[in-house]
Design an enzyme around this catalytic site. Sequence first.
Site, PDB file in Angstrom:
ATOM      1  N   HIS A 147      -6.466  -0.266  -1.828  1.00 48.23           N
ATOM      2  CA  HIS A 147      -5.960   0.427  -3.238  1.00 48.23           C
ATOM      3  C   HIS A 147      -7.231   1.222  -3.508  1.00 48.23           C
ATOM      4  CE1 HIS A 147      -2.803  -2.617  -3.518  1.00 48.23           C
ATOM      5  NE2 HIS A 147      -2.048  -1.786  -4.120  1.00 48.23           N
ATOM      6  N   ASP A 219       3.019   2.194   2.707  1.00 44.84           N
ATOM      7  CA  ASP A 219       2.363   1.823   1.585  1.00 44.84           C
ATOM      8  C   ASP A 219       2.157   3.063   0.793  1.00 44.84           C
ATOM      9  OD1 ASP A 219       1.698   0.038  -0.518  1.00 44.84           O
ATOM     10  OD2 ASP A 219       0.382  -1.178   0.689  1.00 44.84           O
TER      11      ASP A 219
END
Length: 461
Positions: A147, A219
Amino acid sequence: GIVLFTRNLGTPEEVAALAETLRARAAVPPLIGIDQEGGRVSRMPLPGMVFPGNMALGLLDDPDRTRSVTRAIGEQLAAVGVDVDFAPSVDVNNNPRNPIIGVRSFGEDPERVARHGVAAVTGFRDAGILPVVKHFPGHGDTSRDSHLELPVQLADRARLEAVELPPFRAAIAAGAPAVMTTHIMFPALDPDFPATLSRRILTDLLRNELGFNGLIVTDCLEMNGIAAHWSPEETAVLAVEAGADMLLVCHTRETQARMYAALLEAVRTGRLTEERVRASAARVARARELVAGVREAAPEPSRISAPVYRELERETADACLAAWGTVPEGVVPFRQNEPVLVAGASSPAWDFAASLRECGFDARVGAATEPLPGAATQVVWLALPDEPFAAGIPTPEVAGMLAAHPRAVVAAVREPYCLEHYPDNVPRIAAWGALPVHLQALARWLSGARVAPLLPWGRGG
């Protein structure tokens, strides 16, 4: 498609109404997805929908229980119109300092992870939900969070074949309908691109070698593992060139629009062929057919947190409590007529004190910096590891106080690896999380109401 996060959700009735509205307004009713893994990642943290989480289920090692748990989660998602669950995580958590996987994994053993990954996929499919196994080809051996940055996984191909890939092979052989990619560099597989943007990984490995014919989902492409290195336009085209069928853009409308325009332009100029785009469209259509029952059924939000699910959750949480080492005699169960001090991690302490009071204890919360009271007070020290996990490791002063206290218990309320740093003469318990399902199970054990034996836990367990 639509991705729902906690910020989008209200009551079960509101979620069901939102799903119906989204489908009614779209020319082609969208797939509606969510990250409801159970445990730490639960966008709908409601009783009967959380369960203790994957690492606890892996340690329990009862695939039938795992299948029942994922079916229960899937049935409740279907009841509010959600038809895609971005779960299960079949990453092998072979790096205890992993900041993003941890208890989301079924464990450190590839065969066990594969066994429970197959059971989870089967449970979700039993419920009519489309499961998405993730994060291909494996996010378990990294100390960095994709992330925030682009991790690099330096394992050679032989190690990847032995550890990371077996759970994905097993899930594919069991009929997993969808796979999610990871934003990690694997130089042994592709020295130039992370998995999400790599044709060598998504097409040559996943499609051709592993024989996967289902839906490849990225993702979120706004994660810094990708967004810090490639523009939205180049990211979108590279992902589709690599073999991705659906691109997740979970936050910014502008980024979605830029990626969509870039894909149209890539087809117009011939960089992407219509044949390539139609192949992905056909896979999306097949995925929609798999969940047609959810889309066509009337919502039943009253099924959320039904007694049958809450009871399964309670039984599972009780069965999954684990001890690092042995539990000394005479500490547990706690005595009802003596006060309890909850200390250590402050964020779950108030919730846990409330759970203790529900079990009949006089519980209060103390500061982690204050000296522990004498033997007349029972103590629960909550260990909450956090990045970089130092917060779960006791200072010498804390370790000394706990070792000297005759009625103290240490409970890890996230990753349990920190427990090895606490004194051996103190009961050390893996509670697997800090949500009510975890804290209530821990309180029941301290009260003596739990009858199932503690599972043994330790490095390699």
